[in-house]
Design a protein around this motif. Structure first.
Motif, PDB file in Angstrom:
ATOM      1  N   ILE A  54       0.783  -0.913  -0.095  1.00 22.50           N
ATOM      2  CA  ILE A  54       0.089   0.070   0.190  1.00 22.50           C
ATOM      3  C   ILE A  54       0.870   1.296   0.104  1.00 22.50           C
ATOM      4  O   ILE A  54       0.594   2.218  -0.743  1.00 22.50           O
ATOM      5  CB  ILE A  54      -0.805   0.053   1.023  1.00 22.50           C
ATOM      6  N   ILE A  55       1.973   1.368   0.803  1.00 22.01           N
ATOM      7  CA  ILE A  55       2.844   2.386   0.806  1.00 22.01           C
ATOM      8  C   ILE A  55       3.466   2.542  -0.506  1.00 22.01           C
ATOM      9  O   ILE A  55       3.822   3.696  -0.815  1.00 22.01           O
ATOM     10  CB  ILE A  55       3.869   2.361   1.874  1.00 22.01           C
ATOM     11  N   ASN A  56       3.990   1.528  -1.230  1.00 24.30           N
ATOM     12  CA  ASN A  56       4.597   1.689  -2.475  1.00 24.30           C
ATOM     13  C   ASN A  56       3.456   2.154  -3.352  1.00 24.30           C
ATOM     14  O   ASN A  56       4.058   2.741  -4.279  1.00 24.30           O
ATOM     15  CB  ASN A  56       5.424   0.415  -3.074  1.00 24.30           C
ATOM     16  N   LEU A  57       2.251   1.797  -3.375  1.00 26.64           N
ATOM     17  CA  LEU A  57       1.383   2.252  -4.376  1.00 26.64           C
ATOM     18  C   LEU A  57       0.981   3.869  -4.180  1.00 26.64           C
ATOM     19  O   LEU A  57       1.053   4.420  -5.043  1.00 26.64           O
ATOM     20  CB  LEU A  57       0.081   1.737  -4.284  1.00 26.64           C
ATOM     21  N   ILE A  58       1.389   4.430  -2.716  1.00 21.00           N
ATOM     22  CA  ILE A  58       0.973   5.533  -2.501  1.00 21.00           C
ATOM     23  C   ILE A  58       2.304   6.584  -3.025  1.00 21.00           C
ATOM     24  O   ILE A  58       1.976   7.456  -3.546  1.00 21.00           O
ATOM     25  CB  ILE A  58       0.789   5.942  -1.167  1.00 21.00           C
TER      26      ILE A  58
ATOM     27  N   TYR B 197       8.211   1.972  -7.824  1.00 19.65           N
ATOM     28  CA  TYR B 197       7.134   1.816  -6.838  1.00 19.65           C
ATOM     29  C   TYR B 197       5.953   1.319  -7.289  1.00 19.65           C
ATOM     30  O   TYR B 197       4.923   0.842  -6.673  1.00 19.65           O
ATOM     31  CB  TYR B 197       6.788   3.102  -6.010  1.00 19.65           C
ATOM     32  N   LYS B 198       6.014   1.100  -8.610  1.00 16.42           N
ATOM     33  CA  LYS B 198       4.919   0.731  -9.569  1.00 16.42           C
ATOM     34  C   LYS B 198       4.501  -0.715  -9.002  1.00 16.42           C
ATOM     35  O   LYS B 198       5.436  -1.661  -9.019  1.00 16.42           O
ATOM     36  CB  LYS B 198       5.263   0.806 -10.917  1.00 16.42           C
ATOM     37  N   PRO B 199       3.136  -0.932  -8.789  1.00 14.00           N
ATOM     38  CA  PRO B 199       2.747  -2.360  -8.575  1.00 14.00           C
ATOM     39  C   PRO B 199       3.086  -3.460  -9.541  1.00 14.00           C
ATOM     40  O   PRO B 199       2.782  -2.746 -11.029  1.00 14.00           O
ATOM     41  CB  PRO B 199       1.370  -2.234  -8.330  1.00 14.00           C
TER      42      PRO B 199
ATOM     43  N   TYR C 183       4.163   5.479  -5.453  1.00 19.28           N
ATOM     44  CA  TYR C 183       4.078   5.776  -6.945  1.00 19.28           C
ATOM     45  C   TYR C 183       2.996   6.693  -7.477  1.00 19.28           C
ATOM     46  O   TYR C 183       3.515   7.321  -8.618  1.00 19.28           O
ATOM     47  CB  TYR C 183       3.704   4.336  -7.559  1.00 19.28           C
ATOM     48  N   ILE C 184       2.007   6.948  -6.898  1.00 16.97           N
ATOM     49  CA  ILE C 184       1.003   7.684  -7.172  1.00 16.97           C
ATOM     50  C   ILE C 184       1.578   9.096  -7.149  1.00 16.97           C
ATOM     51  O   ILE C 184       1.328   9.976  -8.011  1.00 16.97           O
ATOM     52  CB  ILE C 184      -0.505   7.620  -6.470  1.00 16.97           C
ATOM     53  N   GLU C 185       2.260   9.193  -6.045  1.00 16.55           N
ATOM     54  CA  GLU C 185       2.611  10.728  -5.717  1.00 16.55           C
ATOM     55  C   GLU C 185       4.032  11.158  -6.480  1.00 16.55           C
ATOM     56  O   GLU C 185       4.058  12.186  -6.963  1.00 16.55           O
ATOM     57  CB  GLU C 185       2.955  10.839  -4.095  1.00 16.55           C
TER      58      GLU C 185
END
Length: 45
Positions: free
Chosen positions: A23-27, A37-39, A29-31
């Motif tokens: 979840i942290i890596n997804l956030i 960090y891409k899923p 990546y989004i930021e």
């Protein structure tokens, strides 16, 4: 998104079995948009 929407989003990911790290890596990546960090989709055997 506001804080309440963010909370629901994170809760939904946890309910789907995502770990805190994913979840942290997804956030991140989004930021940031950083590829590290891409899923990734796990390939099934």
């Amino acid at each position: 998104m506001n804080m309440q929407e963010n909370f629901r989003f994170i809760e939904a990911l946890q309910s789907a079995g995502w770990t805190a790290e994913k979840i942290i890596n997804l956030i991140k990546y989004i930021e940031s948009g950083e590829e590290q960090y891409k899923p990734r989709i796990k390939s099934e055997p």
